[in-house]
Design an enzyme around this catalytic site. Sequence first.
Site, PDB file in Angstrom:
ATOM      1  N   TYR A   1      -1.599  -0.355  11.249  1.00  0.00           N
ATOM      2  CA  TYR A   1      -1.892  -0.971   9.940  1.00  0.00           C
ATOM      3  C   TYR A   1      -0.735  -0.751   8.966  1.00  0.00           C
ATOM      4  CZ  TYR A   1      -3.540  -1.147   5.107  1.00  0.00           C
ATOM      5  OH  TYR A   1      -3.627  -1.398   3.757  1.00  0.00           O
TER       6      TYR A   1
ATOM      7  N   THR B   1       0.837  -1.214   0.000  1.00  0.00           N
ATOM      8  CA  THR B   1       0.000   0.000   0.000  1.00  0.00           C
ATOM      9  C   THR B   1       0.867   1.257   0.000  1.00  0.00           C
ATOM     10  OG1 THR B   1      -1.467   1.307   1.426  1.00  0.00           O
ATOM     11  CG2 THR B   1      -0.147  -0.318   2.524  1.00  0.00           C
ATOM     12  N   ASP B   2       0.293   2.348  -0.482  1.00  0.00           N
ATOM     13  CA  ASP B   2       1.041   3.619  -0.432  1.00  0.00           C
ATOM     14  C   ASP B   2       1.200   4.116   1.008  1.00  0.00           C
ATOM     15  OD1 ASP B   2      -1.582   4.448   0.094  1.00  0.00           O
ATOM     16  OD2 ASP B   2      -1.580   6.083  -1.367  1.00  0.00           O
ATOM     17  N   GLU B   3       0.436   3.525   1.934  1.00  0.00           N
ATOM     18  CA  GLU B   3       0.527   3.976   3.328  1.00  0.00           C
ATOM     19  C   GLU B   3       1.890   3.625   3.946  1.00  0.00           C
ATOM     20  OE1 GLU B   3      -2.996   3.742   5.756  1.00  0.00           O
ATOM     21  OE2 GLU B   3      -4.264   3.610   3.989  1.00  0.00           O
TER      22      GLU B   3
HETATM   23  P1  NAD Z   1     -10.616  -6.074   2.904  1.00  0.00           P
HETATM   24  O1  NAD Z   1     -10.498  -5.864   4.375  1.00  0.00           O
HETATM   25  O2  NAD Z   1     -11.869  -5.696   2.206  1.00  0.00           O
HETATM   26  O3  NAD Z   1     -10.366  -7.617   2.577  1.00  0.00           O
HETATM   27  C1  NAD Z   1      -9.393  -8.390   3.217  1.00  0.00           C
HETATM   28  C2  NAD Z   1      -9.779  -9.850   3.081  1.00  0.00           C
HETATM   29  O4  NAD Z   1      -8.739 -10.640   3.710  1.00  0.00           O
HETATM   30  C3  NAD Z   1     -11.093 -10.213   3.804  1.00  0.00           C
HETATM   31  O5  NAD Z   1     -11.911 -10.972   2.947  1.00  0.00           O
HETATM   32  C4  NAD Z   1     -10.647 -11.038   5.002  1.00  0.00           C
HETATM   33  O6  NAD Z   1     -11.587 -12.037   5.370  1.00  0.00           O
HETATM   34  C5  NAD Z   1      -9.356 -11.658   4.476  1.00  0.00           C
HETATM   35  N1  NAD Z   1      -8.454 -12.050   5.563  1.00  0.00           N
HETATM   36  C6  NAD Z   1      -8.119 -11.312   6.653  1.00  0.00           C
HETATM   37  N2  NAD Z   1      -7.294 -12.021   7.449  1.00  0.00           N
HETATM   38  C7  NAD Z   1      -7.085 -13.221   6.823  1.00  0.00           C
HETATM   39  C8  NAD Z   1      -6.307 -14.362   7.139  1.00  0.00           C
HETATM   40  N3  NAD Z   1      -5.582 -14.417   8.265  1.00  0.00           N
HETATM   41  N4  NAD Z   1      -6.315 -15.412   6.284  1.00  0.00           N
HETATM   42  C9  NAD Z   1      -7.062 -15.357   5.146  1.00  0.00           C
HETATM   43  N5  NAD Z   1      -7.823 -14.303   4.801  1.00  0.00           N
HETATM   44  C10 NAD Z   1      -7.828 -13.244   5.634  1.00  0.00           C
HETATM   45  O7  NAD Z   1      -9.372  -5.333   2.295  1.00  0.00           O
HETATM   46  P2  NAD Z   1      -9.159  -4.707   0.827  1.00  0.00           P
HETATM   47  O8  NAD Z   1      -9.526  -3.281   0.874  1.00  0.00           O
HETATM   48  O9  NAD Z   1      -9.773  -5.619  -0.174  1.00  0.00           O
HETATM   49  O10 NAD Z   1      -7.569  -4.778   0.705  1.00  0.00           O
HETATM   50  C11 NAD Z   1      -6.938  -5.896   0.091  1.00  0.00           C
HETATM   51  C12 NAD Z   1      -5.445  -5.674   0.099  1.00  0.00           C
HETATM   52  O11 NAD Z   1      -5.113  -4.488  -0.608  1.00  0.00           O
HETATM   53  C13 NAD Z   1      -4.852  -5.497   1.499  1.00  0.00           C
HETATM   54  O12 NAD Z   1      -3.620  -6.175   1.532  1.00  0.00           O
HETATM   55  C14 NAD Z   1      -4.653  -4.002   1.635  1.00  0.00           C
HETATM   56  O13 NAD Z   1      -3.590  -3.708   2.512  1.00  0.00           O
HETATM   57  C15 NAD Z   1      -4.318  -3.636   0.203  1.00  0.00           C
HETATM   58  N6  NAD Z   1      -4.636  -2.252  -0.200  1.00  0.00           N
HETATM   59  C16 NAD Z   1      -5.906  -1.776  -0.019  1.00  0.00           C
HETATM   60  C17 NAD Z   1      -6.218  -0.495  -0.456  1.00  0.00           C
HETATM   61  C18 NAD Z   1      -7.619   0.053  -0.305  1.00  0.00           C
HETATM   62  O14 NAD Z   1      -7.844   1.219  -0.607  1.00  0.00           O
HETATM   63  N7  NAD Z   1      -8.603  -0.731   0.126  1.00  0.00           N
HETATM   64  C19 NAD Z   1      -5.236   0.292  -1.056  1.00  0.00           C
HETATM   65  C20 NAD Z   1      -3.934  -0.227  -1.226  1.00  0.00           C
HETATM   66  C21 NAD Z   1      -3.668  -1.513  -0.789  1.00  0.00           C
HETATM   67  P1  TYD Z   2     -10.353   5.129   5.025  1.00  0.00           P
HETATM   68  O1  TYD Z   2     -11.412   4.805   4.030  1.00  0.00           O
HETATM   69  O2  TYD Z   2     -10.404   4.479   6.361  1.00  0.00           O
HETATM   70  O3  TYD Z   2      -8.955   4.846   4.308  1.00  0.00           O
HETATM   71  P2  TYD Z   2      -7.435   5.196   4.787  1.00  0.00           P
HETATM   72  O4  TYD Z   2      -7.457   5.716   6.165  1.00  0.00           O
HETATM   73  O5  TYD Z   2      -6.751   3.873   4.696  1.00  0.00           O
HETATM   74  O6  TYD Z   2      -6.951   6.200   3.792  1.00  0.00           O
HETATM   75  O7  TYD Z   2     -10.339   6.702   5.261  1.00  0.00           O
HETATM   76  C1  TYD Z   2     -10.133   7.590   4.176  1.00  0.00           C
HETATM   77  C2  TYD Z   2     -10.090   9.001   4.733  1.00  0.00           C
HETATM   78  O8  TYD Z   2     -11.382   9.333   5.252  1.00  0.00           O
HETATM   79  C3  TYD Z   2      -9.128   9.164   5.898  1.00  0.00           C
HETATM   80  O9  TYD Z   2      -8.529  10.450   5.822  1.00  0.00           O
HETATM   81  C4  TYD Z   2     -10.009   9.085   7.123  1.00  0.00           C
HETATM   82  C5  TYD Z   2     -11.319   9.678   6.627  1.00  0.00           C
HETATM   83  N1  TYD Z   2     -12.538   9.127   7.271  1.00  0.00           N
HETATM   84  C6  TYD Z   2     -13.484  10.012   7.833  1.00  0.00           C
HETATM   85  O10 TYD Z   2     -13.319  11.242   7.820  1.00  0.00           O
HETATM   86  N2  TYD Z   2     -14.592   9.473   8.396  1.00  0.00           N
HETATM   87  C7  TYD Z   2     -14.825   8.117   8.455  1.00  0.00           C
HETATM   88  O11 TYD Z   2     -15.852   7.694   9.015  1.00  0.00           O
HETATM   89  C8  TYD Z   2     -13.852   7.239   7.863  1.00  0.00           C
HETATM   90  C9  TYD Z   2     -14.067   5.759   7.892  1.00  0.00           C
HETATM   91  C10 TYD Z   2     -12.734   7.799   7.275  1.00  0.00           C
END
Ligand code: NAD
Ligand code: TYD
Length: 341
Positions: free
Chosen positions: A153, A125-127
Amino acid sequence: MKILVTGAAGFIGANHVYYVLGKHKDDEIVGLDSLTYAGNLETLDAALKDPRFRFVKGDITDRAEVEALFEQEKFDIVINFAAESHVDRSIEDPGVFLRTNILGTQVLMDASRKFGVPRYHQVSTDEVYGDLPLDKPDLLFTEQTPIHTSSPYSASKAAADLLVQAYIRTFKLPATISRCSNNYGPYQFPEKLIPLMIANSLADKPLPVYGEGINVRDWLYVDDHCKAVDIISRSDKVGEVYNIGGHNEMRNIDIVKLILGYLGKPESLITYVTDRKGHDMRYAIDPAKITADLGWAPETMFADGIKLTIDWYLENKSWWERIVSGEYQEYYEEMYGDRLK
Ligand code: NAD
Ligand code: TYD
């Protein structure tokens, strides 16, 4: 190709399953997911009807289970999406983030080494880069930006990312890493900003905006992320790290107002709440490397993607209403019992 998609019942993992099934007609996919609160098997209903997809309920930290699966399936590509992914939850309880995000990555890489998997891809992730200031808009994250994390995280994701780099160097693991910006689109769990704000707007509930709402995220439509991961994981770029993002920086408050406007709801629903601890100010990705090396570029403009997303939540109310009510958690037992184990 036979592909393992971990975290397949989550937001991006499930979208990736659908992307690959649609794009590569000869591929087979195994989806592995332990179905935590964030995993929802209903999301995979359509995929489960496709003979090229199989779901396995399992935990990526369970070495014996993971090794048995790798021995049985002989994967060509392993893509690790599985993670604990919500920053706010990591602030409440970091433990499970370290276990799943770091140790789970280790187990998957060890199994990849043991069974000679030709490609391991880590979805980072970019985080991992921490944040950027608001007053220097020209500053962007490149792959050379130092790792500098803020939340449990992001620290757990950075630890996993560094561990993958260590396995590449020390064990010559044929791996790649991608670091993507914030995703949005169908099937995102309604605890993240965009789906939460859509769900609350529709229910005429307060929209909790952290701090002043001026934090900036760089939003990418989920299919564009899946396309990038698909391209990287099939490329010959072993050992490389790629940033993924679409130059689409938005302030939280502007996204919230846009959603309210689209749904015809009043801005009086906006409720400013106490800021997140350690809240990252701004994320912004420079995706020049993946564009130059692999020709990837985002295809969905935010103006279109956000409408597609809001419309999806309007048309699929039962999907997220069951989540909000907690009903979906009974779905797995009801529908599948131990059939999928
Ligand atoms: P999500 O929380 O929606 O999905 C995560 C999935 O992983 C869930 O289905 C959960 O049941 C499964 N999981 C959790 N623990 C597990 C374990 N121990 N064994 C097997 N499965 C398990 O998350 P997402 O938003 O789909 O993110 C997916 C990936 O992409 C993550 O690695 C996250 O760090 C990365 N990512 C997400 C974003 C974003 O904006 N959502 C951006 C950049 C990177
Ligand atoms: P989020 O979707 O949790 O993603 P991330 O923190 O991984 O970027 O949050 C996106 C942005 O929105 C972040 O700056 C936190 C803000 N946020 C709120 O202001 N209110 C909310 O209820 C949530 C869930 C996030």
